[in-house]
Motif scaffolding. Structure first.
Motif, short mmCIF file in Angstrom:
data_model
loop_
_atom_site.label_atom_id
_atom_site.label_comp_id
_atom_site.label_asym_id
_atom_site.label_seq_id
_atom_site.Cartn_x
_atom_site.Cartn_y
_atom_site.Cartn_z
N VAL A 175 0.87 -1.18 0.00
CA VAL A 175 0.00 0.00 0.00
C VAL A 175 0.90 1.22 0.00
N VAL A 176 0.76 2.06 -1.01
CA VAL A 176 1.61 3.24 -1.17
C VAL A 176 0.73 4.49 -1.00
N GLU A 177 1.02 5.30 -0.01
CA GLU A 177 0.20 6.46 0.32
C GLU A 177 1.07 7.70 0.40
N ALA A 190 -1.99 8.87 15.65
CA ALA A 190 -1.96 7.73 16.55
C ALA A 190 -2.92 6.64 16.10
N GLY A 191 -4.10 7.04 15.66
CA GLY A 191 -5.05 6.05 15.15
C GLY A 191 -4.54 5.37 13.91
N ALA A 192 -3.90 6.13 13.03
CA ALA A 192 -3.34 5.55 11.80
C ALA A 192 -2.20 4.59 12.12
N ALA A 193 -1.41 4.91 13.13
CA ALA A 193 -0.31 4.01 13.52
C ALA A 193 -0.86 2.68 14.01
N THR A 194 -1.95 2.73 14.78
CA THR A 194 -2.59 1.49 15.25
C THR A 194 -3.13 0.70 14.06
N LEU A 195 -3.78 1.40 13.14
CA LEU A 195 -4.30 0.74 11.95
C LEU A 195 -3.18 0.11 11.14
N ALA A 196 -2.08 0.85 10.98
CA ALA A 196 -0.96 0.33 10.20
C ALA A 196 -0.39 -0.94 10.81
N ARG A 197 -0.34 -1.00 12.14
CA ARG A 197 0.16 -2.22 12.78
C ARG A 197 -0.75 -3.41 12.48
N HIS A 198 -2.07 -3.17 12.50
CA HIS A 198 -3.00 -4.23 12.15
C HIS A 198 -2.76 -4.69 10.71
N VAL A 199 -2.64 -3.72 9.82
CA VAL A 199 -2.49 -4.04 8.40
C VAL A 199 -1.20 -4.81 8.16
N GLU A 200 -0.11 -4.35 8.76
CA GLU A 200 1.18 -5.02 8.56
C GLU A 200 1.19 -6.40 9.19
N ALA A 201 0.44 -6.59 10.28
CA ALA A 201 0.37 -7.91 10.91
C ALA A 201 -0.29 -8.93 10.00
N LEU A 202 -1.08 -8.46 9.03
CA LEU A 202 -1.73 -9.35 8.08
C LEU A 202 -0.83 -9.65 6.89
N GLY A 203 0.37 -9.10 6.90
CA GLY A 203 1.31 -9.41 5.84
C GLY A 203 1.40 -8.38 4.74
N LEU A 204 0.71 -7.24 4.86
CA LEU A 204 0.80 -6.20 3.86
C LEU A 204 1.94 -5.24 4.20
N SER A 205 2.57 -4.69 3.18
CA SER A 205 3.63 -3.70 3.37
C SER A 205 3.03 -2.31 3.18
N VAL A 206 3.26 -1.44 4.14
CA VAL A 206 2.69 -0.09 4.10
C VAL A 206 3.81 0.92 3.87
N HIS A 207 3.65 1.77 2.86
CA HIS A 207 4.62 2.82 2.54
C HIS A 207 3.89 4.16 2.61
N THR A 208 4.00 4.88 3.72
CA THR A 208 3.35 6.18 3.84
C THR A 208 4.37 7.28 3.57
N GLY A 209 3.86 8.47 3.23
CA GLY A 209 4.74 9.57 2.87
C GLY A 209 5.54 9.26 1.63
N ALA A 210 4.98 8.43 0.76
CA ALA A 210 5.71 7.94 -0.42
C ALA A 210 5.07 8.49 -1.69
N LEU A 211 5.86 9.18 -2.48
CA LEU A 211 5.39 9.75 -3.74
C LEU A 211 5.76 8.82 -4.89
N THR A 212 4.74 8.38 -5.62
CA THR A 212 4.97 7.53 -6.80
C THR A 212 5.39 8.42 -7.96
N GLU A 213 6.59 8.20 -8.47
CA GLU A 213 7.09 9.02 -9.58
C GLU A 213 6.86 8.36 -10.93
#
Length: 848
Positions: A175-177, A190-213
């Motif tokens: 997930v690129v955001e 803080a809520g997003a950090a909690t959500l991100a931990r849930h998402v990553e625990a399911l095996g997804l990779s989270v990339h925040t603050g990431a600009l797709t060029e």
């Protein structure tokens, strides 16, 4: 009105909002004066786009809002698969793609919105998709069949839905955001950090603050180039970076549009042409576009009112949101970011449990302004109406978000409180529907009649609570339906399955329910079928009914790994078996812990390792401990008269006998037992669902106890029993509980819920007052005779073993996102932030 005076109303678009408009037009009598022509661009009638991701599971027909394909009012004509090329306000005509021209007296634009695809190089390569229609999902599924990795550009609501879909298709998912956090519009850091931990625990990779060029690849997608980051490999890319109003036909016709897109409309949703209205995502009331379905529904009602000569206006909308993303409850309501002057914040966070809750209150601490809930949104149904109604806060508002057992208040909503924001239904409207003269007699009927809970469903628990409280207040029978799909209690459902001999969910829902089921009724029916029919929980269609843990015969842990819990009856184990457990733990790098239930838990097993681990254990004589199921867990024992100088009976032998007798017994909730060899009660049997304490004459049987958040002591059912009578009473007690308890109801509250409480249980179990004793004993005898170890059966079945892979299209590949660290010479999940706990009370505002 005479036929020659009838008017023609043309609706452009047939999505959820347009469908709602047509429904309202029919219900409120607009078709008595107007012929309605609806032009839909997609090849099918309106469908539930909010639940679009469920298409992968249930298919197109189940999502349809108009399964018959046409409206039951002959004055409504539906044209599907038809494009509107444009319209002429001067001649009041609409030009269709097939050359047909429609004349109109009034025109309603409901063209919705289109996905925004950032104009990055490579965005149009094969392998790039958007996530908006059924056709989009069909294309994604086809592409995923030959892909290994996928990336979603966008970490908002729809982006996480798309990520969940890719994960479900077996892809390693990124997930690129661009924003610094997930769901930046709805939740704070803080809520997003909690959500991100849930998402990553399911095996997804989270990339925040990431600009797709750039989207990488020459003839097909190969990945994403990110600014100042390593490239992300991807065979498939889904763009979910927001939406833009589809206002092209309005622009071409010369209507005024908002600066950031969308057709400008007034308070009655009328455009700059008085004969043209716009509703839903294509409209911009006051220059603002609303990307949720609830505001669109409100606009639809306003336009119907205007066409009927009414004065209704659209005054903005509640943008509160509650949904389940990747299995995680997330809710945001009111002033979630505390922008109100002087606003104060109350926060409860437990990173270990994955829960974050924030309340925003007024500077004097008397009113709730908004909030954010991640990981546990059960309070949303009460909190959101409190914001809308201005209901005063309780003296200790933190109790609204404290965990069960540490807080909890009962908030009475005023009649004017808005319970359903999607359809603007108040508490008063709900009680009116079930009051004398009303048309409803149940919560499900209220939903059908008022639409409260019919859209996103988040307010259904509150709707049910309002109905039940009203019925109780006037002495009427309270509807105890299991869920919206079954107008039966769990006990009634158990009885009809027993009487009719049903063996599948499809048979049961066809005969006694509606719809396709939900995460409430499916596991309940799975449990009922296990009790009455038997068989393996992963056999055939029963497999899809199981809860997450039952589906893999193991408990899912916080980092995506699983636990392994072999049965150790009565807590007795030989040295050889101890050595086997140690060797398995050592060879697979598992964390080991002795539990309070006198067995050894092994943590940290990867999904694909489970069969190999269990093969070693089964070959050594172990079997499933059912730690993953709503079933018997353990029967704890002391050493009894065999070793203890105080012991008066052989508690170990009885505990082993009882555990082996009741192993695998599926029940409304988990079951635990204990056997103590004397009155000193070392096995703590009175904190169990059933506890047995030895006496000089035999055994005392206690029932209805449990530990946990709401502990209860078991109470004496019968005393000085011989072993045969004890077992007979226990057989009856357990089967009576299995038959009559509610969903997820432990034995303690079940006993209390019966008319007469423990006395009623004693009458049925001991005195056989209902004449059911023989029947209950026979049911238990069938269970004992049909028991088979679930893990042994799984290992012997190649079809069942195919489930145990992290990636469907790469069976031998382990999930790379599961990570560990060393602590106290054992392997534990990688570190995360520790819990932040609230004090017992938090002063807010001035002293009161």
């Amino acid at each position: 009105m005479s036929p020659h005076l009838r008017r023609t109303l043309v609706v452009v678009g047939h999505g959820m909002v347009a469908h709602r408009f047509v429904q309202a037009a029919i219900e409120r009598g607009l078709t008595e004066t107007h012929d309605v022509v609806v032009v839909g661009e997609e090849p099918r009638p309106a469908y539930d786009r909010v639940a679009l991701t469920s298409w992968f599971e249930v298919g197109t027909d189940a999502l349809s809002l108009l399964p018959e394909g046409e409206y039951d009012d002959p004055r409504v004509r539906l044209l599907l698969g038809t494009e509107v090329v444009g319209f002429d306000p001067e001649t009041r005509t609409v030009l269709l793609g097939d050359g047909q021209v429609l004349a109109y007296d009034a025109l309603v634009l409901a063209t919705g919105a289109a996905p925004f695809v950032p104009p990055v190089p490579g965005h149009d390569l094969p392998g790039c998709f958007v996530y908006r229609t059924v056709e989009d999902l069909e294309a994604i599924r086809a592409a995923a069949a030959t892909a290994r990795t996928g990336a979603v550009i966008g970490g908002g609501l729809l982006g996480l839905e798309a990520a969940n879909a890719l994960r479900g298709l077996g892809l390693e998912t990124h997930v690129v955001e661009l924003a610094p956090r997930l769901m930046a519009v709805q939740v704070d850091d803080a809520g997003a950090a909690t959500l991100a931990r849930h998402v990553e625990a399911l095996g997804l990779s989270v990339h925040t603050g990431a600009l797709t060029e750039r989207v990488l690849g020459d003839t097909h997608v190969t990945g994403l180039a990110l600014r100042d980051r390593d490239p992300v490999e991807a065979d498939l890319v889904v763009f979910s970076a927001g939406i833009r109003p589809r206002d092209q036909v309005a622009r071409a016709a010369g209507l005024e549009v908002a600066e950031r897109g969308g057709v400008l409309v007034d308070a009655q949703c009328r455009t700059s042409d008085p004969h043209v209205f716009a509703i839903g995502e294509c409209a911009a009331p006051g220059g603002r576009m609303y990307g949720l379905v609830a505001p669109g529904y409100a606009m639809a009602e306003v336009v119907v009112d205007a066409l009927l000569g009414g004065a209704g206006t659209f005054e903005g909308a509640d943008l509160s949101t509650k949904l389940k993303l990747l299995g995680v409850d997330v809710a945001s309501f009111g002033d979630a970011f505390a922008t109100t002057d002087g606003a104060l914040e109350l926060v409860f966070a437990d990173a270990v449990a994955g829960v974050y809750k924030k309340l925003v209150v007024s500077d004097d601490g008397t009113r709730l302004l908004g909030g954010i809930l991640v990981g546990d949104a059960s309070a949303y149904g009460v909190l959101r109406p409190m914001v809308a109604s201005g209901l005063p806060l309780p003296a200790n508002p933190e109790e609204l978000i404290l965990p069960v057992g540490r807080g909890g208040v009962d908030v009475a909503l005023p009649p004017e409180a808005q319970v359903c924001s999607c359809n603007d239904v108040t508490k008063q409207a709900i009680t009116d529907a079930v009051a004398d003269g009303g048309t409803c007699d149940s919560a499900s009927c209220v939903t059908a009649c008022t639409r409260a809970g019919a859209t996103c469903g988040s307010c259904k628990p509150v709707v049910k609570k309002v109905v039940e409280e009203y019925f109780e207040s006037v002495g009427r029978t309270v509807d105890r339906s299991l869920c919206e799909h079954f107008p039966l209690t769990r006990q009634e459902l158990f009885d009809v399955v027993a009487v009719h001999g049903y063996t599948s969910f499809d048979e049961i829902v066809a005969a006694h329910g509606t719809g396709r089921g939900c995460d409430i009724c499916k596991p309940v029916i799975a449990s009922v079928l296990a009790s009455l029919v038997g068989g393996h929980v992963l056999d055939g269609p029963t497999r899809v009914l199981q809860d997450t843990n039952d589906a893999y015969l193991a408990n899912l842990q916080r980092n995506g790994s699983y636990s392994v819990v072999p049965r150790i009856p009565g807590g007795e184990i030989t040295p050889d078996k101890l050595i086997v457990i140690g060797e398995v733990a050592r060879d697979f790098g598992l964390y080991t812990k002795i539990t309070g239930g006198q067995r050894i838990d092994l943590f940290g097993a990867r999904l694909e390792e489970l069969p190999a681990i269990w093969r070693r254990l089964v070959d050594a004589g172990f079997e499933s401990g059912h730690a993953y199921g709503k079933a018997l867990r353990t029967v704890k024992s002391c050493v009894g008269s065999t070793w203890c100088r105080y012991g008066v009976q052989d508690s170990v032998q009885l505990a082993i006998d009882l555990e082996l007798r009741y192993r695998g017994l599926r029940s409304p909730h988990k079951l635990k037992g204990g056997v103590s060899g004397c009155a000193r009660e070392c096995a703590e049997g009175r904190s169990k669902d059933f506890g047995v304490i030895a006496t000089e004459k035999g055994w005392n049987l206690y029932v209805g106890g449990n530990g946990g958040a709401t502990p209860a002591h078991a109470r004496l059912l019968a005393g000085d029993l011989d072993t045969e009578t004890l077992v007979r009473h226990l057989d009856r007690f357990l089967m009576y509980y299995v038959r009559t308890a509610d969903r997820l109801q432990r034995t303690a509250p079940w006993v209390d819920s019966l008319d007469g409480g423990l006395d009623r249980v004693r009458a049925v179990v001991v005195d056989d007052a209902l004449g059911l004793g023989t029947e209950l004993e026979a049911a238990m005898a069938r269970h004992v005779a049909s028991y088979a170890d679930e893990w042994r059966a799984t290992l012997d079945d190649p079809e069942k073993l195919r489930r145990f892979v992290s990636f469907v299209n790469a069976p031998g590949t382990p999930d790379p996102h599961i990570s560990f660290r060393d602590e106290r010479d054992q392997r534990v999940p990688s570190a995360s932030d520790g819990p932040v706990l609230l004090a017992d009370s938090i002063p807010v505002g001035p002293p009161r």
